[in-house]
Design an enzyme around this catalytic site. Structure first.
Site, PDB file in Angstrom:
ATOM      1  N   ASP A  78       0.876  -1.190   0.000  1.00  0.00           N
ATOM      2  CA  ASP A  78       0.000   0.000   0.000  1.00  0.00           C
ATOM      3  C   ASP A  78       0.905   1.229   0.000  1.00  0.00           C
ATOM      4  O   ASP A  78       2.099   1.140   0.327  1.00  0.00           O
ATOM      5  CB  ASP A  78      -0.913   0.015   1.233  1.00  0.00           C
ATOM      6  CG  ASP A  78      -1.863   1.223   1.214  1.00  0.00           C
ATOM      7  OD1 ASP A  78      -2.377   1.568   0.131  1.00  0.00           O
ATOM      8  OD2 ASP A  78      -2.084   1.833   2.275  1.00  0.00           O
ATOM      9  N   SER A  79       0.321   2.363  -0.356  1.00  0.00           N
ATOM     10  CA  SER A  79       1.082   3.617  -0.305  1.00  0.00           C
ATOM     11  C   SER A  79       1.518   3.925   1.132  1.00  0.00           C
ATOM     12  O   SER A  79       2.481   4.652   1.342  1.00  0.00           O
ATOM     13  CB  SER A  79       0.214   4.761  -0.824  1.00  0.00           C
ATOM     14  OG  SER A  79      -0.937   4.861  -0.008  1.00  0.00           O
ATOM     15  N   TYR A 131      -0.763   8.741  -2.266  1.00  0.00           N
ATOM     16  CA  TYR A 131      -0.692   8.608  -3.721  1.00  0.00           C
ATOM     17  C   TYR A 131      -1.886   9.309  -4.394  1.00  0.00           C
ATOM     18  O   TYR A 131      -1.795   9.722  -5.534  1.00  0.00           O
ATOM     19  CB  TYR A 131      -0.765   7.123  -4.119  1.00  0.00           C
ATOM     20  CG  TYR A 131       0.510   6.331  -4.026  1.00  0.00           C
ATOM     21  CD1 TYR A 131       1.640   6.803  -3.348  1.00  0.00           C
ATOM     22  CD2 TYR A 131       0.589   5.075  -4.631  1.00  0.00           C
ATOM     23  CE1 TYR A 131       2.795   6.033  -3.280  1.00  0.00           C
ATOM     24  CE2 TYR A 131       1.746   4.306  -4.569  1.00  0.00           C
ATOM     25  CZ  TYR A 131       2.843   4.781  -3.883  1.00  0.00           C
ATOM     26  OH  TYR A 131       3.981   4.014  -3.820  1.00  0.00           O
ATOM     27  N   GLY A 132      -3.001   9.361  -3.666  1.00  0.00           N
ATOM     28  CA  GLY A 132      -4.283   9.746  -4.272  1.00  0.00           C
ATOM     29  C   GLY A 132      -4.331  11.117  -4.922  1.00  0.00           C
ATOM     30  O   GLY A 132      -5.166  11.362  -5.789  1.00  0.00           O
ATOM     31  N   CYS A 181      -4.309  -1.470  -2.107  1.00  0.00           N
ATOM     32  CA  CYS A 181      -4.442  -0.034  -2.354  1.00  0.00           C
ATOM     33  C   CYS A 181      -5.341   0.140  -3.569  1.00  0.00           C
ATOM     34  O   CYS A 181      -4.980  -0.294  -4.676  1.00  0.00           O
ATOM     35  CB  CYS A 181      -3.050   0.542  -2.628  1.00  0.00           C
ATOM     36  SG  CYS A 181      -3.040   2.287  -3.069  1.00  0.00           S
ATOM     37  N   ASN A 182      -6.506   0.747  -3.364  1.00  0.00           N
ATOM     38  CA  ASN A 182      -7.445   0.953  -4.474  1.00  0.00           C
ATOM     39  C   ASN A 182      -6.849   1.869  -5.528  1.00  0.00           C
ATOM     40  O   ASN A 182      -7.082   1.708  -6.725  1.00  0.00           O
ATOM     41  CB  ASN A 182      -8.735   1.588  -3.956  1.00  0.00           C
ATOM     42  CG  ASN A 182      -9.514   0.654  -3.052  1.00  0.00           C
ATOM     43  OD1 ASN A 182     -10.354  -0.104  -3.501  1.00  0.00           O
ATOM     44  ND2 ASN A 182      -9.225   0.702  -1.758  1.00  0.00           N
ATOM     45  N   THR A 183      -6.071   2.847  -5.070  1.00  0.00           N
ATOM     46  CA  THR A 183      -5.515   3.842  -5.993  1.00  0.00           C
ATOM     47  C   THR A 183      -4.496   3.192  -6.934  1.00  0.00           C
ATOM     48  O   THR A 183      -4.535   3.407  -8.155  1.00  0.00           O
ATOM     49  CB  THR A 183      -4.836   4.967  -5.174  1.00  0.00           C
ATOM     50  OG1 THR A 183      -5.777   5.442  -4.204  1.00  0.00           O
ATOM     51  CG2 THR A 183      -4.400   6.106  -6.062  1.00  0.00           C
ATOM     52  N   CYS A 218     -11.055   3.220  -0.097  1.00  0.00           N
ATOM     53  CA  CYS A 218      -9.622   3.421   0.146  1.00  0.00           C
ATOM     54  C   CYS A 218      -9.313   2.596   1.392  1.00  0.00           C
ATOM     55  O   CYS A 218     -10.065   2.656   2.379  1.00  0.00           O
ATOM     56  CB  CYS A 218      -9.345   4.903   0.407  1.00  0.00           C
ATOM     57  SG  CYS A 218      -7.702   5.232   1.088  1.00  0.00           S
ATOM     58  N   THR A 219      -8.240   1.826   1.346  1.00  0.00           N
ATOM     59  CA  THR A 219      -7.997   0.891   2.451  1.00  0.00           C
ATOM     60  C   THR A 219      -7.700   1.603   3.774  1.00  0.00           C
ATOM     61  O   THR A 219      -7.918   1.047   4.843  1.00  0.00           O
ATOM     62  CB  THR A 219      -6.864  -0.092   2.098  1.00  0.00           C
ATOM     63  OG1 THR A 219      -5.723   0.642   1.635  1.00  0.00           O
ATOM     64  CG2 THR A 219      -7.300  -1.052   1.007  1.00  0.00           C
ATOM     65  N   HIS A 220      -7.231   2.840   3.700  1.00  0.00           N
ATOM     66  CA  HIS A 220      -7.032   3.607   4.936  1.00  0.00           C
ATOM     67  C   HIS A 220      -8.360   3.845   5.673  1.00  0.00           C
ATOM     68  O   HIS A 220      -8.393   3.891   6.900  1.00  0.00           O
ATOM     69  CB  HIS A 220      -6.436   4.987   4.633  1.00  0.00           C
ATOM     70  CG  HIS A 220      -4.963   4.992   4.365  1.00  0.00           C
ATOM     71  ND1 HIS A 220      -4.413   4.575   3.190  1.00  0.00           N
ATOM     72  CD2 HIS A 220      -3.928   5.406   5.146  1.00  0.00           C
ATOM     73  CE1 HIS A 220      -3.092   4.735   3.240  1.00  0.00           C
ATOM     74  NE2 HIS A 220      -2.770   5.229   4.416  1.00  0.00           N
TER      75      HIS A 220
HETATM   76  N1  DGL Z   1      -4.820   3.289   0.771  1.00  0.00           N
HETATM   77  C1  DGL Z   1      -4.871   3.722  -0.581  1.00  0.00           C
HETATM   78  C2  DGL Z   1      -6.142   3.297  -1.303  1.00  0.00           C
HETATM   79  O1  DGL Z   1      -6.698   2.275  -0.981  1.00  0.00           O
HETATM   80  C3  DGL Z   1      -4.427   5.071  -1.023  1.00  0.00           C
HETATM   81  C4  DGL Z   1      -4.121   6.159  -0.116  1.00  0.00           C
HETATM   82  C5  DGL Z   1      -3.299   7.249  -0.750  1.00  0.00           C
HETATM   83  O2  DGL Z   1      -2.095   7.078  -0.765  1.00  0.00           O
HETATM   84  O3  DGL Z   1      -3.843   8.240  -1.232  1.00  0.00           O
HETATM   85  O4  DGL Z   1      -6.573   3.941  -2.215  1.00  0.00           O
END
Ligand code: DGL
Length: 258
Positions: free
Chosen positions: A10-11, A42-43, A73-75, A183-185
């Protein structure tokens, strides 16, 4: 029996929400988690940047001898999953926003899909959305600011009211049946979404994430490839491009907390 680890990427810390699920559902596997915290979030980056950072991170995991990878990470998934699969010779499982179960859960109200700006804009997500029976029920809302605050270790239910209000005020009083944590966060701050929904929306919004489905898919992929590990308890190797001294205690508390 294949004791080689599974790489989780993940990011930052968000993928720990998926790893937590993996430890629960696949307790005999060994795991290496890599968070590119030095470059998170990353988003808000452009796609070339996200792809380059993701590929560089995956090269690091590949060098550690992983037998499979999870892009938690979805992104990163929405940006470059096809490139990753073409480049690496181990199986790669990825996550996407759980809009399908959210749309199928019934109701006539809105389905909110909260994600990073990149995920909400990317063609891969737009295609997923267009396959829904009533895509117009889904309101996709980019939520910049949440990831940075979670990376700082804030998890309190009332710790995000300002950011959520900024992004969601236009839906004040609306009937919302479902909130997709795309988003996994975000999975770490379910309480904050529930609190916001109870105050500002009509109805009782149900929360959805793609973590369990992703780990189920990981289990299938390990089996199909004959690379399962049958016994032993999970070893977890944590790595980050960021400040390990600061991040590791947060990571450990997150995987033990859900
Ligand atoms: N946790 C990440 C996701 O699922 C991205 C968070 C990020 O870096 O913006 O999209």
């Amino acid at each position: 029996m294949d004791v080689r680890p599974i790489g989780f990427f993940d990011s930052g810390l968000g993928g720990a929400s998926v790893l937590r699920e993996a430890i629960r559902m696949l307790p005999h596997e060994n795991y290496i988690y890599y968070g590119d915290d030095a470059n998170a979030p990353y988003g808000d980056r452009d796609y070339a940047d996200i792809a380059n950072l993701t590929i560089a991170s995956m090269e690091k995991l590949a060098r550690l001898g992983i037998k499979a990878a999870v892009i938690a990470c979805n992104t990163a998934t929405a940006t470059c999953i096809d490139r990753l699969r073409a480049r690496f010779d181990f199986p790669i499982v990825s996550i996407e926003p759980a809009i399908k179960p959210a749309c199928e859960a019934g109701g006539n109200g809105k389905v909110l899909m909260l994600a990073t700006a990149a995920t909400a804009r990317l063609p891969r997500y737009r295609q997923l959305l267009s396959r829904m029976v009533e895509p117009e029920r889904v309101i996709s809302v980019p939520c910049p600011g949440l990831v940075e605050r979670i990376e700082d270790g804030v998890l309190a239910a009332d710790g995000f009211d300002d950011i959520l209000y900024k992004h969601l005020a236009f839906l004040e009083g609306e009937t919302v049946d479902a909130i997709v944590m795309g988003c996994t966060h975000y999975v770490f701050i379910k309480d904050a979404f529930e609190r916001y929904a109870a105050i500002h929306f009509n109805g009782r919004a149900k929360l959805f994430d793609g973590n369990e489905a992703t780990v189920r898919q990981l289990g299938r992929v390990l089996k199909e490839n004959g690379i399962e590990n049958g016994s032993g308890s999970a070893l977890i190797d944590y790595r980050t491009s960021g400040d390990r001294l600061k991040l590791e205690p947060v990571f450990l508390s997150l995987i033990n907390r859900l």
